[in-house]
Scaffold this motif. Sequence first.
Motif, PDB file in Angstrom:
ATOM      1  N   LEU A 254     -82.806 -41.888 -77.125  1.00 61.31           N
ATOM      2  CA  LEU A 254     -81.987 -43.088 -76.805  1.00 61.31           C
ATOM      3  C   LEU A 254     -81.695 -43.248 -75.394  1.00 61.31           C
ATOM      4  O   LEU A 254     -81.079 -42.362 -74.588  1.00 61.31           O
ATOM      5  N   ALA A 255     -82.089 -44.241 -74.849  1.00 64.51           N
ATOM      6  CA  ALA A 255     -82.117 -44.611 -73.428  1.00 64.51           C
ATOM      7  C   ALA A 255     -80.683 -45.434 -73.379  1.00 64.51           C
ATOM      8  O   ALA A 255     -80.361 -46.456 -73.253  1.00 64.51           O
ATOM      9  N   CYS A 256     -79.502 -44.400 -72.971  1.00 67.44           N
ATOM     10  CA  CYS A 256     -78.213 -44.510 -73.069  1.00 67.44           C
ATOM     11  C   CYS A 256     -77.738 -45.263 -71.749  1.00 67.44           C
ATOM     12  O   CYS A 256     -77.549 -44.463 -70.850  1.00 67.44           O
ATOM     13  N   GLY A 257     -77.271 -46.239 -71.756  1.00 66.10           N
ATOM     14  CA  GLY A 257     -76.683 -46.703 -70.222  1.00 66.10           C
ATOM     15  C   GLY A 257     -75.303 -46.548 -70.408  1.00 66.10           C
ATOM     16  O   GLY A 257     -74.817 -46.424 -71.224  1.00 66.10           O
ATOM     17  N   LEU A 258     -74.601 -47.232 -69.174  1.00 67.50           N
ATOM     18  CA  LEU A 258     -73.243 -46.762 -69.008  1.00 67.50           C
ATOM     19  C   LEU A 258     -72.550 -48.016 -68.118  1.00 67.50           C
ATOM     20  O   LEU A 258     -73.165 -48.665 -67.235  1.00 67.50           O
ATOM     21  N   PHE A 259     -71.367 -48.684 -68.786  1.00 67.60           N
ATOM     22  CA  PHE A 259     -70.698 -49.425 -68.194  1.00 67.60           C
ATOM     23  C   PHE A 259     -69.192 -49.195 -68.364  1.00 67.60           C
ATOM     24  O   PHE A 259     -68.674 -49.023 -69.348  1.00 67.60           O
TER      25      PHE A 259
ATOM     26  N   PRO B 180     -78.753 -48.080 -76.465  1.00 73.02           N
ATOM     27  CA  PRO B 180     -77.560 -48.537 -76.462  1.00 73.02           C
ATOM     28  C   PRO B 180     -76.760 -48.450 -75.019  1.00 73.02           C
ATOM     29  O   PRO B 180     -76.940 -47.884 -74.048  1.00 73.02           O
ATOM     30  N   LEU B 181     -75.833 -49.322 -75.034  1.00 73.36           N
ATOM     31  CA  LEU B 181     -75.095 -49.440 -73.701  1.00 73.36           C
ATOM     32  C   LEU B 181     -73.511 -48.885 -74.138  1.00 73.36           C
ATOM     33  O   LEU B 181     -72.699 -49.186 -74.953  1.00 73.36           O
ATOM     34  N   LEU B 182     -73.250 -47.669 -73.534  1.00 70.82           N
ATOM     35  CA  LEU B 182     -71.940 -47.064 -73.664  1.00 70.82           C
ATOM     36  C   LEU B 182     -70.863 -47.708 -72.705  1.00 70.82           C
ATOM     37  O   LEU B 182     -70.968 -47.825 -71.525  1.00 70.82           O
ATOM     38  N   VAL B 183     -69.902 -48.297 -73.248  1.00 73.52           N
ATOM     39  CA  VAL B 183     -68.872 -49.004 -72.724  1.00 73.52           C
ATOM     40  C   VAL B 183     -67.491 -48.401 -72.593  1.00 73.52           C
ATOM     41  O   VAL B 183     -67.089 -47.808 -73.805  1.00 73.52           O
ATOM     42  N   THR B 184     -67.066 -47.883 -71.635  1.00 69.49           N
ATOM     43  CA  THR B 184     -65.816 -47.073 -71.536  1.00 69.49           C
ATOM     44  C   THR B 184     -65.189 -47.439 -70.199  1.00 69.49           C
ATOM     45  O   THR B 184     -65.297 -48.403 -69.474  1.00 69.49           O
ATOM     46  N   ASP B 185     -63.792 -46.537 -70.035  1.00 72.20           N
ATOM     47  CA  ASP B 185     -63.192 -46.980 -68.738  1.00 72.20           C
ATOM     48  C   ASP B 185     -63.520 -46.039 -67.454  1.00 72.20           C
ATOM     49  O   ASP B 185     -64.272 -45.047 -67.895  1.00 72.20           O
ATOM     50  N   PRO B 186     -63.021 -46.411 -66.417  1.00 70.57           N
ATOM     51  CA  PRO B 186     -63.530 -45.635 -65.278  1.00 70.57           C
ATOM     52  C   PRO B 186     -62.905 -43.989 -65.201  1.00 70.57           C
ATOM     53  O   PRO B 186     -63.659 -43.503 -64.962  1.00 70.57           O
ATOM     54  N   GLY B 187     -61.746 -43.996 -65.738  1.00 76.17           N
ATOM     55  CA  GLY B 187     -61.366 -42.604 -65.820  1.00 76.17           C
ATOM     56  C   GLY B 187     -61.937 -41.662 -66.801  1.00 76.17           C
ATOM     57  O   GLY B 187     -62.428 -40.539 -66.368  1.00 76.17           O
ATOM     58  N   LEU B 188     -62.293 -42.201 -68.076  1.00 78.58           N
ATOM     59  CA  LEU B 188     -63.257 -41.394 -68.775  1.00 78.58           C
ATOM     60  C   LEU B 188     -64.776 -41.208 -68.422  1.00 78.58           C
ATOM     61  O   LEU B 188     -65.419 -40.173 -68.422  1.00 78.58           O
ATOM     62  N   ALA B 189     -65.240 -42.238 -67.553  1.00 77.97           N
ATOM     63  CA  ALA B 189     -66.583 -42.184 -67.218  1.00 77.97           C
ATOM     64  C   ALA B 189     -66.923 -41.177 -66.350  1.00 77.97           C
ATOM     65  O   ALA B 189     -67.883 -40.637 -66.046  1.00 77.97           O
ATOM     66  N   SER B 190     -65.907 -40.744 -65.656  1.00 78.50           N
ATOM     67  CA  SER B 190     -66.023 -39.663 -64.599  1.00 78.50           C
ATOM     68  C   SER B 190     -65.774 -37.974 -65.182  1.00 78.50           C
ATOM     69  O   SER B 190     -66.075 -37.055 -64.681  1.00 78.50           O
ATOM     70  N   LEU B 191     -65.437 -38.113 -66.687  1.00 78.61           N
ATOM     71  CA  LEU B 191     -65.130 -36.888 -67.127  1.00 78.61           C
ATOM     72  C   LEU B 191     -66.617 -36.165 -67.836  1.00 78.61           C
ATOM     73  O   LEU B 191     -67.276 -37.055 -68.178  1.00 78.61           O
ATOM     74  N   PRO B 192     -66.574 -34.980 -67.919  1.00 79.25           N
ATOM     75  CA  PRO B 192     -67.740 -34.418 -68.443  1.00 79.25           C
ATOM     76  C   PRO B 192     -68.188 -34.986 -70.066  1.00 79.25           C
ATOM     77  O   PRO B 192     -69.275 -35.080 -70.412  1.00 79.25           O
ATOM     78  N   MET B 193     -67.105 -35.242 -70.915  1.00 81.31           N
ATOM     79  CA  MET B 193     -67.315 -35.654 -72.150  1.00 81.31           C
ATOM     80  C   MET B 193     -68.425 -36.750 -71.971  1.00 81.31           C
ATOM     81  O   MET B 193     -69.284 -36.841 -72.980  1.00 81.31           O
TER      82      MET B 193
ATOM     83  N   GLY C 131     -77.705 -52.447 -78.361  1.00 79.67           N
ATOM     84  CA  GLY C 131     -76.252 -52.075 -79.151  1.00 79.67           C
ATOM     85  C   GLY C 131     -75.132 -51.613 -78.292  1.00 79.67           C
ATOM     86  O   GLY C 131     -75.735 -51.398 -77.082  1.00 79.67           O
ATOM     87  N   VAL C 132     -74.010 -51.314 -78.674  1.00 78.97           N
ATOM     88  CA  VAL C 132     -73.085 -50.738 -77.962  1.00 78.97           C
ATOM     89  C   VAL C 132     -72.213 -49.647 -78.414  1.00 78.97           C
ATOM     90  O   VAL C 132     -71.839 -49.693 -79.811  1.00 78.97           O
ATOM     91  N   ILE C 133     -72.151 -48.711 -77.736  1.00 81.68           N
ATOM     92  CA  ILE C 133     -71.093 -47.807 -78.045  1.00 81.68           C
ATOM     93  C   ILE C 133     -69.883 -47.796 -77.331  1.00 81.68           C
ATOM     94  O   ILE C 133     -69.585 -47.774 -76.215  1.00 81.68           O
ATOM     95  N   ALA C 134     -68.711 -48.326 -78.252  1.00 80.94           N
ATOM     96  CA  ALA C 134     -67.320 -48.353 -77.692  1.00 80.94           C
ATOM     97  C   ALA C 134     -66.865 -47.173 -77.758  1.00 80.94           C
ATOM     98  O   ALA C 134     -66.523 -46.429 -78.712  1.00 80.94           O
ATOM     99  N   PHE C 135     -66.340 -46.591 -76.418  1.00 82.01           N
ATOM    100  CA  PHE C 135     -65.934 -45.049 -76.276  1.00 82.01           C
ATOM    101  C   PHE C 135     -64.730 -45.173 -75.458  1.00 82.01           C
ATOM    102  O   PHE C 135     -64.776 -45.437 -74.192  1.00 82.01           O
TER     103      PHE C 135
END
Length: 387
Positions: free
Chosen positions: A62-67, A36-49, A93-97
Amino acid sequence: MKPASVNWNYPTSVKVGPGRVRELPEWCKSLGMKRPLLVTDPGLASLPMVAQVREHCNAAGLACGLFHDIKGNPTGANVDAGTRAFRDGRHDGVIAFGGGSALDAAKAIALMAGQTRPLWDFEDVGDNYLRVNVAGMAPVVAVPTTAGTGSEVGRASVITDETAHVKRIIFHARMLPAVVILDAELTVGLPPKLTAATGMDALSHNLEAYSSPFYHPMAAGIAVEGMRLVKDYLPQAVRHGDDLEARQQMLVASAMGATAFQRGLGAMHALAHPLGALYDAHHGMLNAILMPYVLRANAPVISERIAALARYLDLPSATFDGFLDWVLALRDSIGIPHTLAEIGIGAEDAQRIGEMAVADGSSATNPIAFDADSYAKLLTAAVRGTL
């Protein structure tokens, strides 16, 4: 009271309850995802969650990517970049986060994953949705971290066309995420200002859906209860961000608003969309500021049904004015500005914005068919604070 942990299937499969993000790998696998590709915004991407979620996915095989190259009002260029990242990473697949911006961009990326046409070919105009190669769409699990847009239960994405300076709606029924996780723990860290603005966005969706002249009693009923949840829980969520019950109920109210607006939206959104495109302003904040001015403009045809709503909400005065007074008091209590001028928006482009509002799809279900001049006057009133 501890928030309940329940499963719903309306309008899609919704997993509700604090801590349920830990089930994310399970639901990704249920949809056949391995990368899956985890898609999020820059602010969240830098947070521990986000790091924790990815680690949890990777530990589950799962080989989870990040955009995360997404603006506050996502653009076509953001979607194109995300689509390239999806393809280059051989994701399935996409994880919309995240908030509405991340969710909208993620859904558009999942749509575009296997298409050969450009994004704007799928704008929600006529039967453009028939152009979509459904087999090329990627599955989506949506995890909202704000309680506002309800994009996690929507079949469309609002994307800014930076060339034309307009927001366009990309639509396909299969854009509805297959699984949604409403986990209040993910919203606890949201600052009061954003909690307020996103919460008012949820109210605007429910309110405009309720006020729409389109016949859809189920959506109207959902909207009424969604507004009760906002009334009961938004002030608490703003003042006490660690209140899981308030946070969970606001996530529910947000999803209810987006479900209800199958009935349509109205002038708030018809104005907020061009204002967001031109000024890059926060969508929820725009709706929050515009709300009382649009209510007043629509009063000639909605007063009776707003009075009925006021009775359901058990307001001190079960009248249109009683409801308007409640909206004004709510905004004031949670720190929403009274005018657009306070967020740097003037009336110099009022006529142009009025014309853009008429062209916006949301205007079609406003209780009154305003023309461009009427929208321009409404905008000017919201700039000057004239009710």
